[in-house]
Motif scaffolding. Structure first.
Motif, short mmCIF file in Angstrom:
data_model
loop_
_atom_site.label_atom_id
_atom_site.label_comp_id
_atom_site.label_asym_id
_atom_site.label_seq_id
_atom_site.Cartn_x
_atom_site.Cartn_y
_atom_site.Cartn_z
N TYR A 161 80.37 25.14 44.26
CA TYR A 161 80.14 25.22 45.71
C TYR A 161 78.65 25.19 46.05
O TYR A 161 78.24 24.61 47.05
N GLN A 162 77.84 25.83 45.20
CA GLN A 162 76.40 25.79 45.41
C GLN A 162 75.90 24.35 45.35
O GLN A 162 75.10 23.92 46.17
N LEU A 163 76.39 23.63 44.37
CA LEU A 163 75.97 22.24 44.21
C LEU A 163 76.41 21.39 45.40
O LEU A 163 75.64 20.60 45.96
N PHE A 164 77.66 21.57 45.83
CA PHE A 164 78.19 20.75 46.91
C PHE A 164 77.42 20.96 48.22
O PHE A 164 77.26 20.03 49.01
N LEU A 165 76.96 22.18 48.45
CA LEU A 165 76.27 22.48 49.71
C LEU A 165 74.76 22.26 49.63
O LEU A 165 74.18 21.55 50.45
N VAL A 166 74.12 22.86 48.64
CA VAL A 166 72.67 22.88 48.61
C VAL A 166 72.10 21.52 48.20
O VAL A 166 70.97 21.18 48.57
N SER A 167 72.87 20.70 47.47
CA SER A 167 72.36 19.38 47.14
C SER A 167 72.13 18.56 48.41
O SER A 167 71.20 17.75 48.48
N ILE A 171 73.92 32.14 51.68
CA ILE A 171 72.97 31.18 51.11
C ILE A 171 72.28 30.36 52.20
O ILE A 171 71.03 30.23 52.18
N PRO A 172 73.00 29.80 53.19
CA PRO A 172 72.28 29.08 54.25
C PRO A 172 71.29 29.97 55.00
O PRO A 172 70.19 29.53 55.34
N ALA A 173 71.71 31.22 55.28
CA ALA A 173 70.80 32.13 55.98
C ALA A 173 69.56 32.43 55.15
O ALA A 173 68.42 32.45 55.65
N ALA A 174 69.77 32.66 53.85
CA ALA A 174 68.63 32.93 52.96
C ALA A 174 67.73 31.71 52.85
O ALA A 174 66.49 31.82 52.86
N ALA A 177 63.20 15.64 56.27
CA ALA A 177 63.59 16.60 57.29
C ALA A 177 62.88 17.93 57.06
O ALA A 177 62.67 18.33 55.91
N PRO A 178 62.48 18.65 58.13
CA PRO A 178 61.92 19.99 57.96
C PRO A 178 62.90 20.88 57.20
O PRO A 178 64.12 20.72 57.33
N ALA A 179 62.37 21.81 56.43
CA ALA A 179 63.20 22.62 55.53
C ALA A 179 64.33 23.32 56.27
O ALA A 179 65.48 23.33 55.80
N LYS A 180 64.05 23.92 57.42
CA LYS A 180 65.08 24.69 58.12
C LYS A 180 66.13 23.78 58.75
O LYS A 180 67.31 24.14 58.84
N ILE A 181 65.73 22.61 59.20
CA ILE A 181 66.70 21.65 59.75
C ILE A 181 67.54 21.07 58.60
O ILE A 181 68.75 20.83 58.75
N ALA A 182 66.91 20.85 57.45
CA ALA A 182 67.63 20.35 56.29
C ALA A 182 68.76 21.30 55.89
O ALA A 182 69.83 20.87 55.46
N VAL A 183 68.52 22.60 56.06
CA VAL A 183 69.57 23.58 55.76
C VAL A 183 70.78 23.35 56.66
O VAL A 183 71.93 23.33 56.20
N ALA A 239 70.02 34.59 61.24
CA ALA A 239 69.93 34.50 59.78
C ALA A 239 69.69 35.88 59.18
O ALA A 239 70.30 36.25 58.17
N ILE A 240 68.80 36.67 59.80
CA ILE A 240 68.51 38.01 59.29
C ILE A 240 69.75 38.89 59.37
O ILE A 240 70.10 39.60 58.41
N VAL A 241 70.43 38.85 60.52
CA VAL A 241 71.64 39.65 60.69
C VAL A 241 72.70 39.23 59.68
O VAL A 241 73.39 40.07 59.09
N THR A 242 72.83 37.92 59.46
CA THR A 242 73.83 37.42 58.51
C THR A 242 73.56 37.95 57.11
O THR A 242 74.47 38.41 56.41
#
Length: 842
Positions: free
Chosen positions: A687-693, A765-768, A703-709, A444-447
């Motif tokens: 696209y933000q809505l379609f993914l992050v929702s 966005i997923p990495a962040a 679900a844990p926050a990181k798994i939810a991502v 994630a950091i590298v990304t």
């Protein structure tokens, strides 16, 4: 809203023929309105109230003969030799046909005009010889008179002869004064000719000639039909041994809407749909829906072209957006419906639920695009506001088609929307494993670091971005406009492609020799500036208070040097002339282009601030978070800057010119950055809505926050990738348009979608979000209480219909827009009320 769309979807599915026929009736009515009320479409890009417009209005009022737009027609011998008598006659005959057209004030004969210039220069030479001879005669007469005086004085008869001698002296003095006055006038005329020395109408080798066609109206107000007639007359001239090229000012017309590139783009979109949906019927529905939306929106909008002046780009932008979002929005609903059918849901129930969930998100996402486009009206620039309004109408109609016509078609085709194998396996869909392992933190950091570095590097050229409008050099190399531009540049100098009109307001009326003296004084002041190649006086107004000059810059109309010259002319302090001080103004096509570009540059920061602020507010309401909107908006700004960098590199620096046809790089289309901000903002929010929702919903369900991502990304990625590829294909089809205005728009939008969807939304966005963890969903309690609860994903509606189908463990019911409304035992939180959202526990 979700419940309303659910009912609309079921109604459309049950009464599909009613809905389908209704839409075709709407198209027919729009077509009738268009045929009855349509008006001409112009390629003009103008802004009222600019300095150029002010000077042009003054000319129209005080100096009508110098007002009105103009364009050039270039004649060139095919063998490169000087024009013959018969070829000149052919040119003169063609020019006569131009002047016979209503709306054409004049068409200068280049051969006659060049002969007149040559004759004037010869007249100056002959006049100087005559004055020299006259002065010699006067000198000889003075010698004789002096001798007579001496002789009379010696003879003592001076007193008697004094009266006669004085009369002779007075005659000589009068002759001397007259010759001096003639000499002064001649030298003033000579100075004007010297100032105009670099202006030619026939090239030095006699192989090329330029005629100026002057219209009764400003160049942007000339009826497009008249310009087309001039082009036709030029094409039909058939002058033996002579090529006829019409300049960009006249030949620039309405770009074709459909060309080979656009067709290829639609074919690519169809292939993507076929691969994703697996059936020809499935692939055809989004395309059919997009075409229905286009028919209604474009014809309906163009019906108002008789009342409001439409720019050709306005229509093309509406087509671009309507086609792209029309396909995508229908796809989101259709994909959701297919997944529900495969899980065993009944046909009409599935259509209604897909419309109430994915359709609800489509409405919200489309609304963000509409708001961004309508916000173009705050710029105060009429053509830009109209462009945004027409684009917003196209998107609005695409939404209506997606939530009504698409469900009707899904009801019509029934289960054929699925492949045979899928229909046979209904209710027995294989279990899909839900990700239970988060993203690697190092990855994630590298990304994030690498992604920002790459986009930042791509954005670097934007630091040198210049704005302007395309000239003839940007057209296709085989076009008349390009050949006219290059012939003038090579034979006459680049500046003659973009002459300036400089107008001087005088403190008092002048005429005759006083007028010439004023013209010389002002002309020499203008010529003293850098970047002036030549100038020539056009004349004075009837009341003698306005003097006009044609000024030829050293550079072309879109060059930096010409832009600097316009500013230098406007910054000149008043020129001292007889009676006071003259003030200068600048007009002309090149000046108008500079004014438009500067006005657009000035409003871009304001529009960007409004859009970014709007982005933050919308995302805060949707996601009930502070950091998610901040990262989303930062990603949008980053992708926008990268898009500007790509545009600058390709179209201003000329990189990859062989691929994109940028044979003569120039400034970036002046209104393109604002269009990019408006359109890409809306699509980025989609696209933000379609993914992050999906991430939000999974996190809300425990679900844990990181798994939810990971879960949101995994299930939203396929449809977002397909949607982005389709949108890129549609936009990219316009990159190879025959219009120099449309090509960079197509590239900018296609490249912007590529960067934002595939780099920002699917990687950064997923990495962040992973790195932020639970803090991504922190939300102040006081803000949570006052903001409205926007159920974008239609989760409440879905919970009310959870019993309609038993989805396998971990199967995502929302593989489309909702992308996170989970069903089955893995996520029993479908029964969780909104108060259980983590933000309420903060």
């Amino acid at each position: 809203m979700a419940g309303l769309l659910y009912r609309l979807g079921r109604f459309s599915a049950r009464r599909h023929w009613v809905v389908i026929v209704a839409w075709f009736v709407i198209i027919a009515l729009a077509g009738v309105a268009f045929s009855l009320f349509k008006g001409p479409v112009s390629s003009a890009i103008t802004i009222p109230g600019t300095p150029t417009a002010t000077v042009t209005d003054e000319l129209a009022a005080k100096f009508p003969s110098a007002s009105g737009g103009s364009g050039t027609v270039v004649f060139e011998t095919k063998d490169g030799k000087a024009f013959t008598a018969s070829e000149k006659a052919g040119v003169e005959s063609t020019l006569k046909k131009y002047t016979e057209q209503s709306g054409v004030k004049a068409a200068t004969n280049p051969f006659t005009t060049q002969d007149q210039l040559t004759a004037q220069k010869q007249k100056v030479t002959d006049g100087r010889d005559q004055i020299t001879a006259a002065k010699a005669q006067i000198a000889a007469g003075q010698e004789q008179l002096d001798a007579a005086k001496a002789q009379a004085q010696a003879a003592g008869q001076l007193a008697a002869a004094q009266a006669q001698l004085d009369q002779q002296q007075a005659t000589l003095d009068a002759s001397t004064k007259k010759i001096d006055a003639q000499s002064a006038t001649l030298e003033q005329g000579s100075k004007l000719l010297d100032l105009a020395a670099n202006i030619r109408f026939v090239s030095k080798d006699g192989s090329s000639a330029v005629s100026t066609v002057q219209f009764t109206k400003g160049i942007y107000d000339v009826d497009p039909d008249l310009k087309t007639k001039i082009v036709q007359l030029s094409d039909d001239a058939n002058i033996s041994g002579v090529n006829v090229y019409v300049s960009n000012d006249i030949a620039q017309g309405v770009p074709s809407i459909v060309g080979p590139g656009e067709v290829v783009g639609i074919i690519v979109a169809a292939i993507v749909l076929l691969i994703m949906l697996g059936t020809v019927i499935g692939a055809g529905l989004p395309l059919l829906g997009a075409l229905v939306g286009l028919g209604a929106s474009v014809l309906g909008s163009m019906a108002f072209s008789g009342l409001v002046q439409f720019n050709s780009v306005t229509t093309v932008l509406g087509i671009m957006l309507g086609l792209a979002v029309g396909i995508d929005y229908s796809l989101f609903i259709l994909n959701r419906h297919r997944n529900q059918l495969k899980q065993g849901m009944k046909l009409h129930e599935s259509i209604g639920l897909a419309n109430g969930t994915s359709g609800n998100a489509v409405v919200f996402a489309g609304t963000t695009v509409i708001v961004a486009l309508l916000a173009l009206n705050i710029t105060g620039i009429p053509f830009l506001g109209l462009m945004g309004t027409v684009g917003a109408v196209a998107v609005a109609v695409a939404i209506l088609v997606a939530v009504s016509f698409t469900p009707a078609m899904m009801g019509l085709v029934g289960m054929k929307i699925l492949r045979r194998k899928e229909r046979a396996a209904i209710g027995n869909t294989a279990s899909t494993r839900v990700p239970n392992k988060p993203m690697n933190t190092v990855r994630a950091i590298v990304t994030v670091v690498l992604g920002i570095a790459v986009l930042g590097s791509i954005a670097l050229p934007a630091m040198q971005m210049r704005l302007g409008l395309p000239d003839g050099s940007a057209e296709a190399t085989d076009s008349s406009q390009y050949k006219a531009f290059k012939t003038v540049e090579n034979r006459f100098g680049a500046g003659q492609n973009g002459p300036l009109l400089v107008v001087a307001d005088l403190p008092s009326k002048v005429s005759g020799d006083s007028l010439t003296a004023v013209e010389v004084t002002i002309g020499e002041k203008i010529a003293s500036l850098d970047n002036v190649s030549a100038l020539a006086p056009i004349g004075a107004s009837k009341d003698g208070t306005v003097v006009a000059f044609q000024v030829i810059p050293t550079g072309g109309p879109s060059s930096v040097s010409t832009e600097n010259l316009v500013h230098d002319l406007r910054d000149l302090p008043g020129v001292k002339v007889t009676g006071g001080t003259a003030t200068l103004g600048v007009a002309g096509n090149a000046s108008a282009q500079i004014d438009v570009s500067e006005k657009l540059s000035a409003v871009l920061p304001l529009y960007l601030v409004v859009v970014v602020g709007l982005s933050l507010i919308i995302l805060i309401i949707v996601f009930r978070s502070i950091l998610v909107p901040v990262t989303a908006t930062a990603g949008f700004v980053l992708s926008l800057l990268a898009t500007f960098g790509g545009l600058t590199a390709i179209y201003q620096f000329g990189w990859l010119s062989a691929v994109f046809g940028t044979h003569d790089p120039g400034p970036i289309l002046s209104f393109l950055p604002i269009i990019e901000v408006g359109v890409l903002f809306g699509l980025a929010m989609d696209y933000q809505l379609f993914l992050v929702s999906g991430m939000r919903e999974s996190f809300a369900h425990g679900a844990p926050a990181k798994i939810a991502v990971q879960r949101g990304l995994r299930n939203g990625r396929p449809v977002v990738m397909a949607a982005a590829i389709i949108m890129m294909s549609v936009f990219a089809g316009f990159i190879f348009s025959d219009s120099s205005t449309i090509r960079p728009i197509g590239f900018g939008l296609a490249f912007g979608v590529l960067v934002d969807a595939f780099v920002v939304r699917l990687l950064l966005i997923p990495a962040a979000m992973h790195l932020l963890g639970k803090t991504a969903w922190w939300f102040p309690k006081w803000l949570d209480r006052i903001l409205p609860d926007v159920d974008v994903e239609g989760a409440k509606l879905e919970r009310g219909h959870v019993g309609e189908v038993a989805a396998p463990e971990g199967e995502l019911a929302s593989a489309g827009v909702a992308a996170g409304a989970h069903a089955g035992p893995e996520h029993p939180a479908h029964t969780v009320e909104h108060r259980d959202h983590p933000s309420h526990k903060a």
